[in-house]
Write an enzyme that holds these catalytic residues in place. Sequence first.
Site, PDB file in Angstrom:
ATOM      1  N   GLY A  70      11.086   6.406   2.262  1.00 24.94           N
ATOM      2  CA  GLY A  70      10.574   7.463   1.396  1.00 24.94           C
ATOM      3  C   GLY A  70      11.689   8.350   0.865  1.00 24.94           C
ATOM      4  CG  ASP A  87       5.642   2.791   2.904  1.00 29.59           C
ATOM      5  OD1 ASP A  87       6.546   2.552   3.736  1.00 29.59           O
ATOM      6  OD2 ASP A  87       4.900   3.790   2.978  1.00 29.59           O
ATOM      7  CG  ASP A  91       3.224   2.408   6.791  1.00 28.72           C
ATOM      8  OD1 ASP A  91       4.384   2.109   7.145  1.00 28.72           O
ATOM      9  OD2 ASP A  91       2.953   3.385   6.067  1.00 28.72           O
TER      10      ASP A  91
END
Length: 203
Positions: A70, A87, A91
């Site tokens: 990020g 992303d 996750d």
Amino acid sequence: MLNIFARAPVSRLTDPVGAWLVRRGLSPNAVTVFGTVGTVVGALWLIPTGHLFLGAFVVTLFVLFDLLDGAMARANGGGTRFGAVLDSCCDRIADGALFAAITWYCFVLAEDTTLAALALVSLVSGQVISYVKARAEASGLNADGGLVERAERLTFGLVGVGLHGLGVPYVLPASLWLLAVLSVITVVQRLVAVYRSAKENAA
């Protein structure tokens, strides 16, 4: 909840590192994938074989890459839509691997079906918490908030496993009971938030 209070101080630490990595030619997507692969390998290799503290330590190190991607995206002037999807998917993969590993340890090595069930509830409800938000946002609705988001789930899981590996009594059952209950509550909270958001949009 931790995301709200920790975002600013964490960003002050990670943003310079992220900018440095970008200057070295690395991409946020590469860091995302690297962190996910490390998390999955560390979780599935170490925790099911009983190396709990080492497993928690290794997974924690690789989870930190989720903060760096990020920061790197911000250093590039903002992330891409593909990067956001990548992303989010990574996750879910990392979280699934961690709690699958904890479930396996509880069921096979600890031979505790109650703890295994709690870990499984935490795994499934954690995925649902994230899915509700993603599906709501895709429909133009709001599903923010809740007692336990990803940061809390990882904290409960990794601290419980790590301290249990050091021989601290009762910490793993306590963390799994608390996480399972709070995760189910969070699923309900997010569904209620979506319901209210839908009513407001219809008004």
